[in-house]
Write an enzyme that holds these catalytic residues in place. Structure first.
Site, PDB file in Angstrom:
ATOM      1  N   GLN A  25     -41.125   6.665 -27.837  1.00 19.43           N
ATOM      2  CA  GLN A  25     -40.424   7.204 -29.015  1.00 19.43           C
ATOM      3  C   GLN A  25     -41.023   8.584 -29.831  1.00 19.43           C
ATOM      4  O   GLN A  25     -41.954   8.157 -30.287  1.00 19.43           O
ATOM      5  CB  GLN A  25     -40.110   6.430 -30.167  1.00 19.43           C
ATOM      6  CG  GLN A  25     -39.199   6.260 -31.537  1.00 19.43           C
ATOM      7  CD  GLN A  25     -37.795   6.631 -30.682  1.00 19.43           C
ATOM      8  OE1 GLN A  25     -36.889   6.116 -30.119  1.00 19.43           O
ATOM      9  NE2 GLN A  25     -36.630   7.888 -30.847  1.00 19.43           N
TER      10      GLN A  25
ATOM     11  N   ASP B  91     -35.639   6.546 -20.364  1.00 22.61           N
ATOM     12  CA  ASP B  91     -35.377   8.116 -20.920  1.00 22.61           C
ATOM     13  C   ASP B  91     -35.210   9.227 -19.828  1.00 22.61           C
ATOM     14  O   ASP B  91     -34.345  10.318 -20.064  1.00 22.61           O
ATOM     15  CB  ASP B  91     -36.699   8.567 -21.909  1.00 22.61           C
ATOM     16  CG  ASP B  91     -36.456   8.405 -23.351  1.00 22.61           C
ATOM     17  OD1 ASP B  91     -34.773   7.944 -23.337  1.00 22.61           O
ATOM     18  OD2 ASP B  91     -36.747   7.885 -24.253  1.00 22.61           O
TER      19      ASP B  91
ATOM     20  N   LYS C  21     -32.610   0.353 -30.310  1.00 26.27           N
ATOM     21  CA  LYS C  21     -32.898  -0.062 -29.237  1.00 26.27           C
ATOM     22  C   LYS C  21     -33.174  -1.117 -29.093  1.00 26.27           C
ATOM     23  O   LYS C  21     -32.558  -2.351 -28.342  1.00 26.27           O
ATOM     24  CB  LYS C  21     -33.172   0.981 -28.025  1.00 26.27           C
ATOM     25  CG  LYS C  21     -33.708   1.729 -28.964  1.00 26.27           C
ATOM     26  CD  LYS C  21     -34.233   3.068 -28.419  1.00 26.27           C
ATOM     27  CE  LYS C  21     -34.011   4.757 -28.563  1.00 26.27           C
ATOM     28  NZ  LYS C  21     -34.697   5.681 -28.948  1.00 26.27           N
TER      29      LYS C  21
END
Ligand code: NDP
Length: 280
Positions: free
Chosen positions: A95, A118, A51
């Site tokens: 994460q 997200d 990422k």
């Protein structure tokens, strides 16, 4: 036809480079993503590295926020709160998974919906369920983008999604429903998975079981999207028995090189969109 997720993701990254350049011209700064990683999980380390590399490639500034593996829930909350209040930060990604003892939902609830790149917050999932504008989870969004760019019709088609997780299966089903497909969602308690799958014009497998979807479960000419990422004898493979199913499908995504590369591309796209919206 094999759907080339790697090529589509590269095209999206090229488009994002132009978007971030325009953003810089207008604001004098780059869009900014903060990635929060609790250290200790090797797979998460790899995902985060991908990422951060993606950010660099398309002109997004990234903050690599590391927390020790014994971080307390309060400390993690404080970190996310600070990023939430930071005017320079456009997107926040925590994460997952988080270590035992830390309630992921509590941490995610600290991310304001407009910075939730997200798309995991209750607000953004609610917006998707209501068919309203919001941020959509990157993997299912990547699948929709593949369908769109390959001009695969969803309207009126029977779509079957195997898997009902909050991050893939459920948002995938909602997206297909919003795109006028007739959607069935299957899971581990589905009575006759084969019969359900055989109905699918579009079959999305998001389970995490290597080769669960075999050729006898796929209708001739179906579009088969394989979200699964499994390790078998050290090799990455999907949920679909690719060699056999390829012969029956009209379109199919390979693993690797199908849905996988789209996830990071859509994350970067969500960051750009969040930055552009915050400026307005
Ligand atoms: P989860 O483990 O959270 O969910 C798996 C789902 O599959 C559950 O709904 C489960 O049902 C269902 N399931 C399990 N066994 C069966 C079975 N035998 N028949 C039918 N359904 C079954 O996984 P995720 O949704 O997080 O991920 C799914 C896969 O996608 C994984 O391989 C993961 O690695 C991959 N993935 C790939 C990404 C990418 O970028 N390509 C991103 C995210 C995930 P139940 O609810 O009843 O337990």
């Amino acid at each position: 036809m094999i759907i080339d997720g790697k090529a589509v993701a590269a095209q999206i990254r090229a488009e994002l480079l132009e978007r971030t350049a325009r953003f810089f011209e207008n604001t004098g700064r780059k869009p900014c993503l903060a990635v929060v990683l609790v250290e200790g999980d090797p797979a998460s380390e790899i995902y985060v590295r991908n990422k951060l590399n993606g950010c660099r490639e398309v002109g997004i500034r990234s903050l690599d926020v590391r927390l020790p593996c014994d971080v307390s829930e309060e400390e993690a909350i404080t970190t996310v709160r600070q990023l939430a209040e930071d005017g320079e930060v456009d997107g926040i990604l925590v994460q997952l998974p988080l270590p035992k003892g830390i309630d992921a939902q509590k941490i995610l609830a600290e991310i304001p919906p407009e910075k939730d790149v997200d798309g995991f917050s209750a607000e953004n999932i609610g917006a998707l369920a209501l068919g309203k504008e919001g941020t959509v989870a990157c993997t299912p969004l990547g699948v929709m983008e593949l369908l769109k760019r390959y001009r695969i019709e969803t309207r009126g088609k029977r779509a079957v999604v195997v898997g009902r997780s909050n991050i893939v299966g459920k948002p995938m089903a909602l997206l297909l429903l919003n795109a006028d497909a007739t959607v069935t969602v299957c899971h581990s308690r589905t009575a006759d998975l084969k019969a359900e799958c055989l109905n699918a014009d579009i079959l999305v497998a998001a389970v995490g079981k290597a080769k669960l979807i075999t050729a006898d479960m796929v209708k001739e000419g179906a579009v088969v999207i394989d979200v699964g990422m499994n390790r078998e004898n050290g090799k990455l493979c999907g949920d679909v028995d690719f060699e056999a199913v390829e012969k029956k499908a009209s379109y199919i995504t390979p693993v690797p090189g199908g849905v996988g590369p789209m996830t990071v591309a859509m994350l970067l796209s969500n960051v750009c969109t969040a930055a552009e919206k915050r400026r307005k």
